[in-house]
Scaffold this active site. Structure first.
Site, PDB file in Angstrom:
ATOM      1  N   HIS A 140     -70.734 -27.872 -50.388  1.00 41.82           N
ATOM      2  CA  HIS A 140     -70.732 -26.524 -49.819  1.00 41.82           C
ATOM      3  C   HIS A 140     -71.972 -26.445 -48.927  1.00 41.82           C
ATOM      4  CE1 HIS A 140     -68.900 -25.640 -53.847  1.00 41.82           C
ATOM      5  NE2 HIS A 140     -68.166 -24.768 -53.187  1.00 41.82           N
ATOM      6  N   GLU A 306     -56.543 -28.429 -57.946  1.00 40.21           N
ATOM      7  CA  GLU A 306     -57.551 -28.727 -58.978  1.00 40.21           C
ATOM      8  C   GLU A 306     -56.884 -28.583 -60.346  1.00 40.21           C
ATOM      9  OE1 GLU A 306     -61.530 -27.378 -58.443  1.00 40.21           O
ATOM     10  OE2 GLU A 306     -61.817 -27.025 -60.580  1.00 40.21           O
ATOM     11  N   HIS A 309     -57.712 -25.612 -62.473  1.00 39.47           N
ATOM     12  CA  HIS A 309     -57.174 -24.372 -61.903  1.00 39.47           C
ATOM     13  C   HIS A 309     -55.681 -24.245 -62.231  1.00 39.47           C
ATOM     14  CE1 HIS A 309     -60.463 -24.244 -58.517  1.00 39.47           C
ATOM     15  NE2 HIS A 309     -60.966 -24.240 -59.737  1.00 39.47           N
ATOM     16  N   ASP A 377     -64.638 -32.685 -58.979  1.00 39.25           N
ATOM     17  CA  ASP A 377     -65.158 -31.326 -59.138  1.00 39.25           C
ATOM     18  C   ASP A 377     -65.365 -31.137 -60.641  1.00 39.25           C
ATOM     19  OD1 ASP A 377     -65.963 -28.790 -58.812  1.00 39.25           O
ATOM     20  OD2 ASP A 377     -64.194 -28.074 -57.748  1.00 39.25           O
TER      21      ASP A 377
END
Ligand code: XUL
Ligand code: CO
Length: 474
Positions: A140, A306, A309, A377
């Site tokens: 990010h 993901e 998720h 992640d």
């Protein structure tokens, strides 16, 4: 010290509930070591370049299943898997949670959020990546450089750190994807592209513009939109239709800018049902596909699925991967897993061989993920505090997916699972089945057939046999 800890919580812990400063990651130029980005010697002394030693190895710092150059189904393992390290978890994760202070104090951290510290962290990142033998990383904007007092100053901090990253990348390493962090700063409390404030919409656009430029400059292969706050807390105060229209306009502008600067990377949307908002608009793969279809954006975006998720949205990871795949939208995977007893996004490294095998079945059916890949992640547990644990976690995650790839290839080469599925639908491999699938069988014709055939025979679904075949490959 308390101030430092608060600052770290604000800057690093994405789910931190403590948000009371004007800026999220202000540059701390007065820190003790802030002027000095020199670091003598290695960041990870004693950790060698990680090598493949095979399944019988007991060495925690070796690959047992991931053999990058080995070919599986005609493609090298490294090209099926295209692993990436996520900067935010590995280099900005502190172990802090809403109930507890940071637990990780990496030796190279000096407690500041200075530019010098950002540069030192970047050097540690590339030593880490090279020792793992990985060619990709994800970031990010706000992970890699501190906020300045103005947007111009923030952008110039980013330029300084990105120039170093470009140098450290060398010829081989590239971002798998970059993204803009549009969720931590208080200005984004109502969202970025879906904020009720036009000034915030413009600020978010400026941030994405810069993050896309930097991703392009670094040779990034994809660009991600994860809208953690693009959603609502209450429908009573929300104009959902207007917010979704704004989100679509924002994404259209991103497509136009991508083309303008000649960035050929794939734009990816990362679905998540909730957390931090009660309802996030990109709920799951199907919801996001419908959003893209409604606004005519289908050809411009793919999805970054993901696993944690997907499970938060009530699906399996395999379900959301297959939903993305059959819609031509599977672009990238944020590889992680949740905990069956904890109902939130725990971002654990995937270690379940069965799940990894199902994930890899989807990836093989998709013909691979390139230009996407697998981004870890995923973060260490709060209680794992040794530098070595960063390596062990990635090695274990990589080996799990490598093992999943080997198992999925076995299942495909064996063919009995595919044969079971083929047989299950074989009644459609008939003249009438072909007419139905071609869309030329009307109700009158089908009624005639139903009367002619009488009560249909219904075969077993053979689920237990399918499970037995699947298990035998693990
Ligand atoms: C949050 C999450 C993000 C995105 C990038 O749940 O997954 O880290 O991947 O913003
Ligand atoms: Co993610």
């Amino acid at each position: 010290m308390a101030g430092r800890i608060l600052l770290l919580l604000l800057c690093i812990n994405v789910v931190s509930l403590i948000v009371n400063a004007a800026q999220t990651c202000p540059a701390d130029l007065g820190g003790k070591f802030a002027e000095d980005d020199e670091w003598e010697g290695e960041f990870f002394p004693g950790i060698p370049k990680i090598k493949y030693e095979g399944p019988s190895s007991k060495n925690p710092l070796a690959y047992k299943w991931y053999n990058p150059e080995e070919e599986i189904l005609g493609k090298k393992m490294k090209d099926w898997l295209r692993f990436s390290v996520s900067f935010w978890h590995t280099f900005r994760g502190t172990g802090a949670d809403p109930f507890g202070a940071p637990t990780k104090f990496w030796p190279w951290e000096d407690g500041t959020n200075s530019i010098a510290m950002a540069k030192r962290r970047m050097r540690a990142n590339f030593e880490f990546i090279k020792k793992l033998g990985i060619d990709r990383w994800c970031f990010h904007d706000r992970d890699i450089a501190p906020d300045g007092k103005t947007l111009e100053e923030t952008n110039s901090n980013l330029d300084e750190v990105v120039a170093l990253a470009k140098e450290l990348q060398g010829d081989k390493i590239r971002p798998l994807w970059g993204t803009a962090q549009l969720f931590m700063h208080p200005r984004y409390m109502h969202g970025g592209a879906t904020s009720s404030e036009v000034g915030v919409y413009a600020y978010a656009a400026a941030q994405v513009k810069k993050a896309m430029e930097l991703t392009h400059y670094l040779g990034g292969e994809n660009y991600v939109f994860w809208g953690g706050r693009e959603g609502y807390q209450s429908l009573l105060n929300t104009d959902m239709e207007r917010e979704l229209d704004h989100l679509a306009r924002f994404l259209e502008a991103a497509v136009a800018y991508k083309k303008k600067i000649g960035f050929n990377g794939t734009l990816l949307i990362e679905p998540k049902p909730q957390e931090p908002t009660k309802h996030q608009y990109d709920w799951d793969a199907a919801t996001t596909a419908n959003f893209l279809r409604k606004y005519g954006l289908l050809g411009e975006f793919k999805l970054n699925i993901e696993c944690n998720h997907a499970t938060l949205s009530g699906h399996s990871c395999h379900h959301d991967l297959e939903t993305a795949r059959i819609n031509g939208l599977l672009g990238n995977i944020d590889a992680n897993t949740g905990d069956p007893q904890i109902g939130w996004d725990t971002d654990q490294f995937l270690t379940d061989i069965g799940e990894a095998t199902m994930v890899m079945l989807s990836v093989i059916r998709n013909g691979g993920l390139a230009p996407g890949g697998f981004n870890f992640d995923a973060k260490l547990r709060r209680e794992s505090t040794d530098v070595e644990d960063l390596f062990i976690a990635h090695i274990s995650g990589m080996d799990t997916l490598a093992r999943g790839l080997r198992n999925a290839a076995k299942l495909i080469e064996d063919g009995s699972l595919a044969e079971l599925v083929r047989k299950r639908y074989s009644s459609f491999d008939t003249e009438i089945g072909a007419q139905i699938e071609a869309g030329i069988a009307d109700f009158e014709m089908l009624e005639k057939k139903a009367m002619e055939w009488g009560e249909p025979k219904v075969a077993s679904a053979k689920q237990e046999l399918a499970e037995m075949i699947f298990q035998s490959a693990l």
